[in-house]
Design an enzyme around this catalytic site. Structure first.
Site, PDB file in Angstrom:
ATOM      1  N   LYS A 181       0.845  -1.206   0.000  1.00  0.00           N
ATOM      2  CA  LYS A 181       0.000   0.000   0.000  1.00  0.00           C
ATOM      3  C   LYS A 181       0.875   1.248   0.000  1.00  0.00           C
ATOM      4  O   LYS A 181       1.570   1.519   0.970  1.00  0.00           O
ATOM      5  CB  LYS A 181      -0.909   0.055   1.226  1.00  0.00           C
ATOM      6  CG  LYS A 181      -1.954   1.151   1.056  1.00  0.00           C
ATOM      7  CD  LYS A 181      -2.550   1.651   2.345  1.00  0.00           C
ATOM      8  CE  LYS A 181      -1.794   2.779   2.971  1.00  0.00           C
ATOM      9  NZ  LYS A 181      -1.858   4.068   2.234  1.00  0.00           N
ATOM     10  N   GLY A 233       7.155   4.637   8.319  1.00  0.00           N
ATOM     11  CA  GLY A 233       6.260   5.776   8.538  1.00  0.00           C
ATOM     12  C   GLY A 233       6.468   6.346   9.921  1.00  0.00           C
ATOM     13  O   GLY A 233       7.561   6.246  10.496  1.00  0.00           O
ATOM     14  N   SER A 234       5.400   6.918  10.466  1.00  0.00           N
ATOM     15  CA  SER A 234       5.531   7.623  11.743  1.00  0.00           C
ATOM     16  C   SER A 234       5.617   6.643  12.916  1.00  0.00           C
ATOM     17  O   SER A 234       5.099   5.521  12.856  1.00  0.00           O
ATOM     18  CB  SER A 234       4.329   8.548  11.936  1.00  0.00           C
ATOM     19  OG  SER A 234       3.148   7.783  11.963  1.00  0.00           O
ATOM     20  N   THR A 235       6.225   7.096  13.983  1.00  0.00           N
ATOM     21  CA  THR A 235       6.356   6.274  15.186  1.00  0.00           C
ATOM     22  C   THR A 235       4.984   5.952  15.763  1.00  0.00           C
ATOM     23  O   THR A 235       4.732   4.835  16.224  1.00  0.00           O
ATOM     24  CB  THR A 235       7.244   6.999  16.221  1.00  0.00           C
ATOM     25  OG1 THR A 235       8.536   7.183  15.626  1.00  0.00           O
ATOM     26  CG2 THR A 235       7.396   6.204  17.502  1.00  0.00           C
ATOM     27  N   GLU A 236       4.081   6.925  15.644  1.00  0.00           N
ATOM     28  CA  GLU A 236       2.733   6.723  16.196  1.00  0.00           C
ATOM     29  C   GLU A 236       2.021   5.539  15.505  1.00  0.00           C
ATOM     30  O   GLU A 236       1.499   4.638  16.178  1.00  0.00           O
ATOM     31  CB  GLU A 236       1.963   8.020  15.969  1.00  0.00           C
ATOM     32  CG  GLU A 236       0.632   8.079  16.634  1.00  0.00           C
ATOM     33  CD  GLU A 236      -0.150   9.275  16.100  1.00  0.00           C
ATOM     34  OE1 GLU A 236       0.461  10.241  15.607  1.00  0.00           O
ATOM     35  OE2 GLU A 236      -1.389   9.191  16.162  1.00  0.00           O
ATOM     36  N   GLU A 255      10.248   0.741  10.354  1.00  0.00           N
ATOM     37  CA  GLU A 255      11.257   1.778  10.160  1.00  0.00           C
ATOM     38  C   GLU A 255      10.545   3.098  10.408  1.00  0.00           C
ATOM     39  O   GLU A 255       9.704   3.510   9.611  1.00  0.00           O
ATOM     40  CB  GLU A 255      11.826   1.667   8.738  1.00  0.00           C
ATOM     41  CG  GLU A 255      13.186   2.294   8.631  1.00  0.00           C
ATOM     42  CD  GLU A 255      13.090   3.727   8.198  1.00  0.00           C
ATOM     43  OE1 GLU A 255      13.043   4.597   9.097  1.00  0.00           O
ATOM     44  OE2 GLU A 255      13.035   3.977   6.997  1.00  0.00           O
ATOM     45  N   CYS A 289      13.608  10.394   7.071  1.00  0.00           N
ATOM     46  CA  CYS A 289      13.579   9.899   8.458  1.00  0.00           C
ATOM     47  C   CYS A 289      14.953  10.004   9.109  1.00  0.00           C
ATOM     48  O   CYS A 289      15.060  10.226  10.307  1.00  0.00           O
ATOM     49  CB  CYS A 289      13.070   8.470   8.497  1.00  0.00           C
ATOM     50  SG  CYS A 289      13.833   7.449   7.247  1.00  0.00           S
ATOM     51  N   GLU A 386      10.259  15.079  15.528  1.00  0.00           N
ATOM     52  CA  GLU A 386      10.592  15.053  14.109  1.00  0.00           C
ATOM     53  C   GLU A 386       9.745  16.111  13.399  1.00  0.00           C
ATOM     54  O   GLU A 386       8.524  16.020  13.400  1.00  0.00           O
ATOM     55  CB  GLU A 386      10.260  13.655  13.584  1.00  0.00           C
ATOM     56  CG  GLU A 386      10.851  13.372  12.246  1.00  0.00           C
ATOM     57  CD  GLU A 386      10.601  11.933  11.800  1.00  0.00           C
ATOM     58  OE1 GLU A 386       9.531  11.384  12.102  1.00  0.00           O
ATOM     59  OE2 GLU A 386      11.495  11.370  11.149  1.00  0.00           O
TER      60      GLU A 386
HETATM   61  P1  NDP Z   1       1.994   7.698   8.599  1.00  0.00           P
HETATM   62  O1  NDP Z   1       2.809   6.862   9.488  1.00  0.00           O
HETATM   63  O2  NDP Z   1       0.600   8.016   8.963  1.00  0.00           O
HETATM   64  O3  NDP Z   1       1.954   7.046   7.130  1.00  0.00           O
HETATM   65  C1  NDP Z   1       2.799   6.040   6.634  1.00  0.00           C
HETATM   66  C2  NDP Z   1       1.998   5.004   5.873  1.00  0.00           C
HETATM   67  O4  NDP Z   1       1.148   4.278   6.782  1.00  0.00           O
HETATM   68  C3  NDP Z   1       1.071   5.585   4.831  1.00  0.00           C
HETATM   69  O5  NDP Z   1       0.966   4.710   3.739  1.00  0.00           O
HETATM   70  C4  NDP Z   1      -0.235   5.657   5.594  1.00  0.00           C
HETATM   71  O6  NDP Z   1      -1.339   5.732   4.756  1.00  0.00           O
HETATM   72  C5  NDP Z   1      -0.208   4.368   6.368  1.00  0.00           C
HETATM   73  N1  NDP Z   1      -1.047   4.325   7.559  1.00  0.00           N
HETATM   74  C6  NDP Z   1      -1.621   5.351   8.249  1.00  0.00           C
HETATM   75  N2  NDP Z   1      -2.308   4.888   9.316  1.00  0.00           N
HETATM   76  C7  NDP Z   1      -2.173   3.530   9.310  1.00  0.00           C
HETATM   77  C8  NDP Z   1      -2.636   2.478  10.158  1.00  0.00           C
HETATM   78  N3  NDP Z   1      -3.362   2.735  11.244  1.00  0.00           N
HETATM   79  N4  NDP Z   1      -2.286   1.205   9.857  1.00  0.00           N
HETATM   80  C9  NDP Z   1      -1.523   0.938   8.785  1.00  0.00           C
HETATM   81  N5  NDP Z   1      -1.071   1.892   7.942  1.00  0.00           N
HETATM   82  C10 NDP Z   1      -1.377   3.167   8.194  1.00  0.00           C
HETATM   83  O7  NDP Z   1       2.779   9.030   8.331  1.00  0.00           O
HETATM   84  P2  NDP Z   1       2.160  10.419   7.833  1.00  0.00           P
HETATM   85  O8  NDP Z   1       2.140  10.397   6.388  1.00  0.00           O
HETATM   86  O9  NDP Z   1       0.872  10.748   8.514  1.00  0.00           O
HETATM   87  O10 NDP Z   1       3.245  11.428   8.372  1.00  0.00           O
HETATM   88  C11 NDP Z   1       3.183  11.863   9.725  1.00  0.00           C
HETATM   89  C12 NDP Z   1       4.548  12.061  10.280  1.00  0.00           C
HETATM   90  O11 NDP Z   1       5.243  10.814  10.282  1.00  0.00           O
HETATM   91  C13 NDP Z   1       5.441  12.963   9.471  1.00  0.00           C
HETATM   92  O12 NDP Z   1       5.228  14.306   9.776  1.00  0.00           O
HETATM   93  C14 NDP Z   1       6.790  12.480   9.865  1.00  0.00           C
HETATM   94  O13 NDP Z   1       7.182  13.076  11.058  1.00  0.00           O
HETATM   95  C15 NDP Z   1       6.603  11.000  10.084  1.00  0.00           C
HETATM   96  N6  NDP Z   1       7.014  10.183   8.935  1.00  0.00           N
HETATM   97  C16 NDP Z   1       8.133   9.449   9.035  1.00  0.00           C
HETATM   98  C17 NDP Z   1       8.564   8.712   7.959  1.00  0.00           C
HETATM   99  C18 NDP Z   1       9.788   7.900   8.016  1.00  0.00           C
HETATM  100  O14 NDP Z   1      10.333   7.562   6.974  1.00  0.00           O
HETATM  101  N7  NDP Z   1      10.246   7.510   9.171  1.00  0.00           N
HETATM  102  C19 NDP Z   1       7.857   8.703   6.689  1.00  0.00           C
HETATM  103  C20 NDP Z   1       6.638   9.452   6.700  1.00  0.00           C
HETATM  104  C21 NDP Z   1       6.263  10.173   7.789  1.00  0.00           C
HETATM  105  P3  NDP Z   1      -1.848   7.165   4.260  1.00  0.00           P
HETATM  106  O15 NDP Z   1      -0.695   7.875   3.636  1.00  0.00           O
HETATM  107  O16 NDP Z   1      -2.830   6.801   3.234  1.00  0.00           O
HETATM  108  O17 NDP Z   1      -2.369   7.865   5.458  1.00  0.00           O
END
Ligand code: NDP
Length: 475
Positions: A181, A233-236, A255, A289, A386
């Site tokens: 995805k 993606g995000s830590t959350e 990661e 990141c 971040e």
């Molecule tokens: P997210 O962690 O929300 O997104 C990363 C991916 O996970 C996207 O494909 C997202 O889909 C998907 N996703 C969102 N919620 C869920 C869930 N509950 N279960 C499974 N997959 C999910 O990052 P954001 O794009 O919201 O960015 C927010 C913050 O995260 C940024 O400001 C940055 O600080 C950090 N970040 C860190 C990254 C890294 O490489 N470490 C990369 C990106 C962001 P969708 O995009 O459709 O919401």
């Protein structure tokens, strides 16, 4: 600074369809849901295309297709799988201009970066893991390591195609099949990659691409027939995923974020260090990141270094991502821009001093100027969280021990940089920095042979290199 004439890359090389479905079982299919999502060019807010929004039922179809294909793919000799991966790598090289332009259109990153960094690395990942496909028995994971099954992979928007390559290439080399995805704001290169899989005659169902939002990602990682979850993606969200897969037996790699220290000692080559600082935090608008978002500078050279850095920032060109002269492109989305603004305003409110070079921002699209904060305390939120944007926090130190202490004073542990002319000091620092990657006299260097990953809240597992195979093998 002298002016450059505009040098825009032509967008005629890409053919963007008005509307995209899902790529499941080797075919384009409609989503069973009614929602569709528009993906926009963040530099102009122009709508590029409409993409499907996969529902739980769509995800289920994709996982079933991947499960069916697993039988064929995992039984294939490694040397045969390698042929497909080599073929994909070569098609990526042949179509790299098209992919680079599409990436810059959908993501907002400068074409110079998508063309010279992202695309070469994407192809290199496929070539590298193609080489492993028939040598898995020599990778150190037993004589005949087995694949895991179906991998559910969720990737972010900062390096859409590169993160896809980091996930798909090792998974396929090891004999797994995948459902991936892409992020909601950057689905287009993953959809073009689906076309490339078809062009390479990859057996149907080995790679499936489902577009959608967070719920689609959640449906994928929670699907009971997924054996392996890979997330960047995000830590959350990483935390939510870790909770939801706990006890299910699924293998997981996460990661997540970072807040890297880029540490400059007084004996460093200053001009090189300035280039490294700029590359560390302003590459890809800071949407990285492992970005060097905390500059730790030895107190004795603070003024000299900051003067040189500010002079250099004055020469960066911000604007049209498709212009080959552009250094800083657009922020990926309105939401991310709002987050960068909020944290930067907080930095000022907390007492740090904000500086940006004179630079005019385009009227349309999402933009943020390169920004430096000085007088930052370790407790400030801009030093702890971040920002994921072109924002650098500057802190100082006096002794190497203090540099280590401050660098490690973060919940993250993804990367760090050290600038000094002394090799012994580099080794001394590298031993003590709690970071998955430590760069010395360089920053943001990537190579498919080198493992990448974090400590603490930056996640777990490694991607890349021989280590990256482990995440996709039953070991
Ligand atoms: P997210 O962690 O929300 O997104 C990363 C991916 O996970 C996207 O494909 C997202 O889909 C998907 N996703 C969102 N919620 C869920 C869930 N509950 N279960 C499974 N997959 C999910 O990052 P954001 O794009 O919201 O960015 C927010 C913050 O995260 C940024 O400001 C940055 O600080 C950090 N970040 C860190 C990254 C890294 O490489 N470490 C990369 C990106 C962001 P969708 O995009 O459709 O919401």
């Amino acid at each position: 600074m002298f002016e450059y004439a505009p040098a825009p890359e032509s967008r005629d090389v890409v053919d963007i369809r008005p509307s995209y479905g899902l790529f499941i079982g080797g075919e384009w299919v409609d989503s069973q849901g009614e929602n569709r999502n528009k993906t926009v060019n963040p530099a102009s807010e122009e709508v590029l295309a409409e993409v499907a929004w996969a529902t739980e039922a769509d995800v289920d179809r994709a996982v079933q297709a991947a499960r069916k294909a697993f039988g064929v793919w995992s039984a294939m000799p490694g040397s045969e799988r390698a042929k497909y991966l080599f073929r994909i790598a070569r098609i990526i090289q042949e179509r790299s201009r098209e992919l680079a332009v599409l990436e810059s259109l959908d993501n907002g990153k400068p074409i110079r970066e998508s063309r010279d960094v992202d695309l070469p690395l994407v192809a290199a990942h496929f070539f590298y893991y193609a080489g492993w496909a028939d040598k898995l028995g020599y990778a150190g994971y037993g004589p005949a390591p087995r694949p895991l099954g179906v991998a559910g992979q969720v990737i972010p928007w900062n390096f859409p195609l590169l993160m896809l390559a980091w996930k798909i290439a090792p998974a396929l080399a090891c004999g797994n099949t995948v459902v991936l995805k892409p992020a909601e704001t950057t689905p287009l290169t993953a959809l073009l990659f689906a076309e490339i899989c078809a062009q390479a005659d990859l057996p149907p169902g080995v790679v499936n691409i489902v577009t959608g939002a967070g719920e689609t990602g959640a449906a994928l990682v929670n699907h009971p027939d997924v054996n392996k979850v890979a997330f960047t993606g995000s830590t959350e969200v990483g935390r939510q995923i870790a909770r939801s897969v706990a006890g299910t037996g699924k293998k997981v790699t996460l990661e997540l974020g970072g807040k890297a220290a880029n540490i400059v000692f007084e004996d460093a080559a200053l001009d090189q260090a300035v280039e490294g600082i700029v590359n560390g935090i302003f590459f890809n608008q800071g949407h990285v990141c492992c970005a060097g978002s905390r500059l730790l500078v030895q107190e004795s050279i603070e003024t000299e270094l900051l003067d040189a850095l500010k002079r250099r920032l004055g020469t960066l060109r911000l604007g049209d991502p498709l212009d080959k002269n552009t250094d800083i492109g657009a922020i990926n989305s309105a939401a991310q821009l709002a987050k960068i603004r909020e944290l930067s305003d907080l930095g000022e409110a907390e007492g740090a001093e904000r500086w940006s070079p004179a630079c005019s921002l385009p009227d349309k699209g999402f933009w943020f100027p390169p920004t430096i904060f000085t007088g930052v305390a370790q407790s400030h939120r801009i030093a702890r969280e971040e920002v994921f944007g072109p924002v650098l926090s500057v802190l100082t130190f006096r002794t190497p021990a203090e540099a280590v202490e401050k660098a490690n004073n973060t919940p993250f542990g993804l990367s760090a940089g050290v600038w000094t002319e002394k090799g012994s000091r580099i080794l001394w620092m590298a031993d003590r920095l709690r970071a998955g990657v430590v760069w010395a006299n360089t920053f943001n260097r990537f190579d498919p042979t080198s493992p990448f990953g974090g400590y603490k809240e930056s996640g777990y597992g490694r991607e890349g290199g021989r280590h990256g195979l482990e995440a996709y093998l039953d070991v």
